[in-house]
Design a protein around this motif. Structure first.
Motif, PDB file in Angstrom:
ATOM      1  N   VAL A  47       1.264  -1.136  -0.171  1.00  7.03           N
ATOM      2  CA  VAL A  47       0.051  -0.043   0.279  1.00  7.03           C
ATOM      3  C   VAL A  47       0.761   1.293  -0.308  1.00  7.03           C
ATOM      4  O   VAL A  47       1.403   1.643   1.017  1.00  7.03           O
ATOM      5  CB  VAL A  47      -1.139  -0.175   1.209  1.00  7.03           C
ATOM      6  N   ILE A  48       1.159   1.992  -1.068  1.00 11.53           N
ATOM      7  CA  ILE A  48       1.751   2.760  -1.397  1.00 11.53           C
ATOM      8  C   ILE A  48       1.134   3.758  -2.280  1.00 11.53           C
ATOM      9  O   ILE A  48       0.522   3.372  -3.728  1.00 11.53           O
ATOM     10  CB  ILE A  48       3.024   2.248  -1.056  1.00 11.53           C
ATOM     11  N   HIS A  49       1.343   5.161  -2.368  1.00 10.41           N
ATOM     12  CA  HIS A  49       0.310   6.311  -3.634  1.00 10.41           C
ATOM     13  C   HIS A  49       1.540   5.857  -4.706  1.00 10.41           C
ATOM     14  O   HIS A  49       1.078   5.494  -5.791  1.00 10.41           O
ATOM     15  CB  HIS A  49      -0.142   7.262  -2.789  1.00 10.41           C
ATOM     16  N   ASP A  50       2.705   6.194  -4.893  1.00  7.61           N
ATOM     17  CA  ASP A  50       3.157   7.072  -5.170  1.00  7.61           C
ATOM     18  C   ASP A  50       4.440   5.556  -6.382  1.00  7.61           C
ATOM     19  O   ASP A  50       4.778   4.982  -5.500  1.00  7.61           O
ATOM     20  CB  ASP A  50       4.285   7.800  -5.407  1.00  7.61           C
ATOM     21  N   GLU A  51       4.754   5.536  -7.372  1.00  6.37           N
ATOM     22  CA  GLU A  51       5.252   4.814  -7.958  1.00  6.37           C
ATOM     23  C   GLU A  51       6.749   4.646  -7.856  1.00  6.37           C
ATOM     24  O   GLU A  51       7.387   3.418  -7.832  1.00  6.37           O
ATOM     25  CB  GLU A  51       4.971   4.887  -9.822  1.00  6.37           C
ATOM     26  N   THR A  52       7.085   5.763  -7.178  1.00  3.01           N
ATOM     27  CA  THR A  52       8.530   5.524  -6.755  1.00  3.01           C
ATOM     28  C   THR A  52       8.340   6.217  -5.299  1.00  3.01           C
ATOM     29  O   THR A  52       7.802   6.375  -4.244  1.00  3.01           O
ATOM     30  CB  THR A  52       9.783   7.631  -7.448  1.00  3.01           C
ATOM     31  N   LEU A  53      10.096   5.885  -4.324  1.00  2.00           N
ATOM     32  CA  LEU A  53       9.929   5.791  -2.716  1.00  2.00           C
ATOM     33  C   LEU A  53      10.268   7.451  -2.460  1.00  2.00           C
ATOM     34  O   LEU A  53       9.795   8.001  -1.455  1.00  2.00           O
ATOM     35  CB  LEU A  53      11.153   5.265  -2.723  1.00  2.00           C
ATOM     36  N   GLU A  54      11.072   8.685  -3.568  1.00  2.00           N
ATOM     37  CA  GLU A  54      11.079   9.926  -3.024  1.00  2.00           C
ATOM     38  C   GLU A  54       9.912  10.517  -2.032  1.00  2.00           C
ATOM     39  O   GLU A  54      10.698  10.738  -0.869  1.00  2.00           O
ATOM     40  CB  GLU A  54      11.717  10.725  -3.884  1.00  2.00           C
ATOM     41  N   ARG A  55       9.526  10.726  -2.652  1.00  2.00           N
ATOM     42  CA  ARG A  55       7.907  11.758  -1.594  1.00  2.00           C
ATOM     43  C   ARG A  55       7.623  11.069  -0.564  1.00  2.00           C
ATOM     44  O   ARG A  55       7.485  11.735   0.842  1.00  2.00           O
ATOM     45  CB  ARG A  55       6.804  12.051  -2.462  1.00  2.00           C
ATOM     46  N   THR A  56       7.470   9.861   0.037  1.00  2.00           N
ATOM     47  CA  THR A  56       6.896   9.424   1.131  1.00  2.00           C
ATOM     48  C   THR A  56       7.205   8.516   1.707  1.00  2.00           C
ATOM     49  O   THR A  56       7.073   7.879   2.510  1.00  2.00           O
ATOM     50  CB  THR A  56       5.520   8.871   0.746  1.00  2.00           C
ATOM     51  N   THR A  57       8.857   8.248   1.200  1.00  2.00           N
ATOM     52  CA  THR A  57       9.756   6.852   2.259  1.00  2.00           C
ATOM     53  C   THR A  57      10.930   7.478   1.932  1.00  2.00           C
ATOM     54  O   THR A  57      11.706   8.823   1.567  1.00  2.00           O
ATOM     55  CB  THR A  57       9.875   5.955   1.639  1.00  2.00           C
ATOM     56  N   ASP A  58      11.946   7.730   2.909  1.00  2.00           N
ATOM     57  CA  ASP A  58      13.484   8.173   3.094  1.00  2.00           C
ATOM     58  C   ASP A  58      13.860   7.153   2.039  1.00  2.00           C
ATOM     59  O   ASP A  58      15.522   6.840   1.763  1.00  2.00           O
ATOM     60  CB  ASP A  58      14.336   7.440   4.588  1.00  2.00           C
ATOM     61  N   GLY A  59      13.299   6.066   1.046  1.00  2.00           N
ATOM     62  CA  GLY A  59      14.568   5.105   0.428  1.00  2.00           C
ATOM     63  C   GLY A  59      14.310   6.041  -1.374  1.00  2.00           C
ATOM     64  O   GLY A  59      13.800   7.209  -1.550  1.00  2.00           O
ATOM     65  N   THR A  60      14.695   5.477  -2.006  1.00  2.00           N
ATOM     66  CA  THR A  60      14.856   6.118  -3.597  1.00  2.00           C
ATOM     67  C   THR A  60      14.886   4.681  -4.675  1.00  2.00           C
ATOM     68  O   THR A  60      14.596   3.836  -4.332  1.00  2.00           O
ATOM     69  CB  THR A  60      16.363   6.658  -3.901  1.00  2.00           C
ATOM     70  N   GLY A  61      13.868   4.787  -5.897  1.00  2.00           N
ATOM     71  CA  GLY A  61      14.092   4.153  -7.290  1.00  2.00           C
ATOM     72  C   GLY A  61      12.196   3.833  -6.789  1.00  2.00           C
ATOM     73  O   GLY A  61      11.572   4.764  -5.658  1.00  2.00           O
ATOM     74  N   ARG A  62      12.586   2.629  -7.849  1.00  2.00           N
ATOM     75  CA  ARG A  62      11.139   2.331  -8.244  1.00  2.00           C
ATOM     76  C   ARG A  62      10.288   1.936  -7.279  1.00  2.00           C
ATOM     77  O   ARG A  62      11.242   0.985  -6.474  1.00  2.00           O
ATOM     78  CB  ARG A  62      10.478   1.583  -9.347  1.00  2.00           C
ATOM     79  N   VAL A  63       9.660   1.807  -6.375  1.00  2.00           N
ATOM     80  CA  VAL A  63       8.361   0.338  -5.634  1.00  2.00           C
ATOM     81  C   VAL A  63       8.285  -0.837  -6.943  1.00  2.00           C
ATOM     82  O   VAL A  63       9.185  -2.177  -6.080  1.00  2.00           O
ATOM     83  CB  VAL A  63       6.997   0.938  -5.620  1.00  2.00           C
ATOM     84  N   ALA A  64       7.964  -0.641  -8.120  1.00  2.00           N
ATOM     85  CA  ALA A  64       8.758  -2.171  -8.788  1.00  2.00           C
ATOM     86  C   ALA A  64      10.105  -2.709  -8.898  1.00  2.00           C
ATOM     87  O   ALA A  64      10.224  -3.926  -8.961  1.00  2.00           O
ATOM     88  CB  ALA A  64       8.015  -1.728 -10.215  1.00  2.00           C
ATOM     89  N   ASP A  65      11.194  -1.985  -8.501  1.00  2.00           N
ATOM     90  CA  ASP A  65      12.719  -2.328  -8.457  1.00  2.00           C
ATOM     91  C   ASP A  65      12.396  -3.103  -7.363  1.00  2.00           C
ATOM     92  O   ASP A  65      13.640  -3.261  -6.412  1.00  2.00           O
ATOM     93  CB  ASP A  65      13.033  -1.306  -9.313  1.00  2.00           C
ATOM     94  N   HIS A  66      12.241  -2.510  -6.088  1.00  2.00           N
ATOM     95  CA  HIS A  66      12.654  -3.101  -4.995  1.00  2.00           C
ATOM     96  C   HIS A  66      11.938  -4.722  -4.589  1.00  2.00           C
ATOM     97  O   HIS A  66      10.796  -4.865  -4.495  1.00  2.00           O
ATOM     98  CB  HIS A  66      11.711  -2.466  -3.966  1.00  2.00           C
ATOM     99  N   THR A  67      12.100  -5.282  -3.455  1.00  2.00           N
ATOM    100  CA  THR A  67      11.674  -6.988  -3.068  1.00  2.00           C
ATOM    101  C   THR A  67      10.519  -6.068  -1.486  1.00  2.00           C
ATOM    102  O   THR A  67      11.094  -5.246  -1.120  1.00  2.00           O
ATOM    103  CB  THR A  67      12.037  -8.248  -2.769  1.00  2.00           C
ATOM    104  N   LEU A  68      10.383  -7.458  -1.506  1.00  2.57           N
ATOM    105  CA  LEU A  68       9.175  -6.459   0.194  1.00  2.57           C
ATOM    106  C   LEU A  68      10.586  -6.284   1.174  1.00  2.57           C
ATOM    107  O   LEU A  68       9.779  -5.407   1.904  1.00  2.57           O
ATOM    108  CB  LEU A  68       8.348  -7.465   0.454  1.00  2.57           C
ATOM    109  N   ASP A  69      11.604  -7.315   0.920  1.00  2.00           N
ATOM    110  CA  ASP A  69      12.611  -7.083   2.070  1.00  2.00           C
ATOM    111  C   ASP A  69      13.468  -6.057   2.544  1.00  2.00           C
ATOM    112  O   ASP A  69      13.166  -5.549   2.769  1.00  2.00           O
ATOM    113  CB  ASP A  69      13.493  -8.408   2.017  1.00  2.00           C
ATOM    114  N   GLN A  70      13.107  -5.791   0.486  1.00  2.20           N
ATOM    115  CA  GLN A  70      14.410  -4.377   0.540  1.00  2.20           C
ATOM    116  C   GLN A  70      13.256  -2.888   0.841  1.00  2.20           C
ATOM    117  O   GLN A  70      13.626  -1.885   1.187  1.00  2.20           O
ATOM    118  CB  GLN A  70      14.711  -4.172  -1.279  1.00  2.20           C
TER     119      GLN A  70
END
Ligand code: G3P
Ligand code: MG
Length: 244
Positions: A47-70
């Motif tokens: 459950v996350i709005h943007d396709e990328t992590l920058e706005r709502t998290t301290d991560g970077t990059g695309r949701v689609a490029d992260h495993t759940l663990d990451q």
């Protein structure tokens, strides 16, 4: 009576689309919750709005490029301090919080930028597991995905989500076989708009309505529900409207 649905949870008060935001929405008395679902690289609905992590998290990059663990390693505080170690939740974790509360649930499939093959099947599987077909609404800006849900035998109400000014959108929704439209509030053009949609068997739920005057207008026009970041304000305005 217009129902009050918390947009990304009570997102004015807690980091959007996180467990504290949904808990807060329930505490405030929201009658429904809306949230956005995408797939991790290993195919888990989160459950996350943007396709990328920058706005709502301290991560970077695309949701689609992260495993759940990451994805679990990033903090999803969305600029709201004081919520500690808040993480991007899975669809299951959110449903574990909101299903027992008995509220309406709008799962928005966020698949118009990233296609997320298999997202429809996964969402329908969750709907079946939690037995919520009668109080869940599935929506998407991707209307091919809505048709795919229908083809897969989806029984929940399906809602056409859109962001431009459409001519008689209830006709479009009806022709697609959908039971609701979710328009930007500024494109709900009056009481007649809502009445005509309803006469066509199409529910109207405008997004996102936070100001008191705008909320009062949507209650007067008898929208089926409003999406709001401030469910407490909406409840107060609706109570006041009922008295006047
Ligand atoms: O579903 C209503 C609303 O959530 C649509 O816009 O961008 O907030 O997902 P967005
Ligand atoms: Mg949304």
């Amino acid at each position: 009576m217009t129902r009050i649905w918390a947009h990304r949870g009570a997102s004015a008060y807690a980091p959007e689309n996180t467990l504290p935001a949904f808990a807060r929405a329930l505490e405030l008395g929201a009658e429904g919750v809306e949230f956005d679902v995408q797939l991790t690289a290993d195919g888990v609905p989160v459950v996350i709005h943007d396709e990328t992590l920058e706005r709502t998290t301290d991560g970077t990059g695309r949701v689609a490029d992260h495993t759940l663990d990451q994805l679990r390693r990033v903090v999803a505080a969305a600029g709201k301090p004081g919520f500690g170690d808040v993480r991007v939740p899975t669809l299951t974790e959110v449903l574990d919080v909101v299903v027992p509360a008995g509220v309406d649930i709008n799962i928005e499939l966020k698949n118009s930028v990233e296609p997320y093959p298999g997202l429809e099947e996964q969402v329908l599987a969750a709907v079946r597991t939690y037995r919520i077909a009668d109080r869940v609404v599935l929506s998407s800006f991707n209307h091919y995905s809505l048709r795919r849900l229908r083809a897969l035998g989806a029984t929940p109400q399906l809602a056409v989500l859109y962001s431009d000014l459409l001519y008689k959108p209830w006709r479009y929704a009806s022709r697609l076989g959908m039971g609701a439209i979710h328009p930007p509030a500024r494109f709900v053009l009056g009481h007649g708009f809502v009445r005509k949609a309803r006469a066509a068997g199409v529910a109207v739920r405008p997004w996102v309505v936070n100001g008191e005057r705008k909320l009062a207008r949507m209650f007067r026009w008898e929208a089926d529900a409003v999406f709001t970041d401030v469910p407490d304000v909406a409840l107060r305005v609706r109570d006041a409207s009922a008295l006047s």
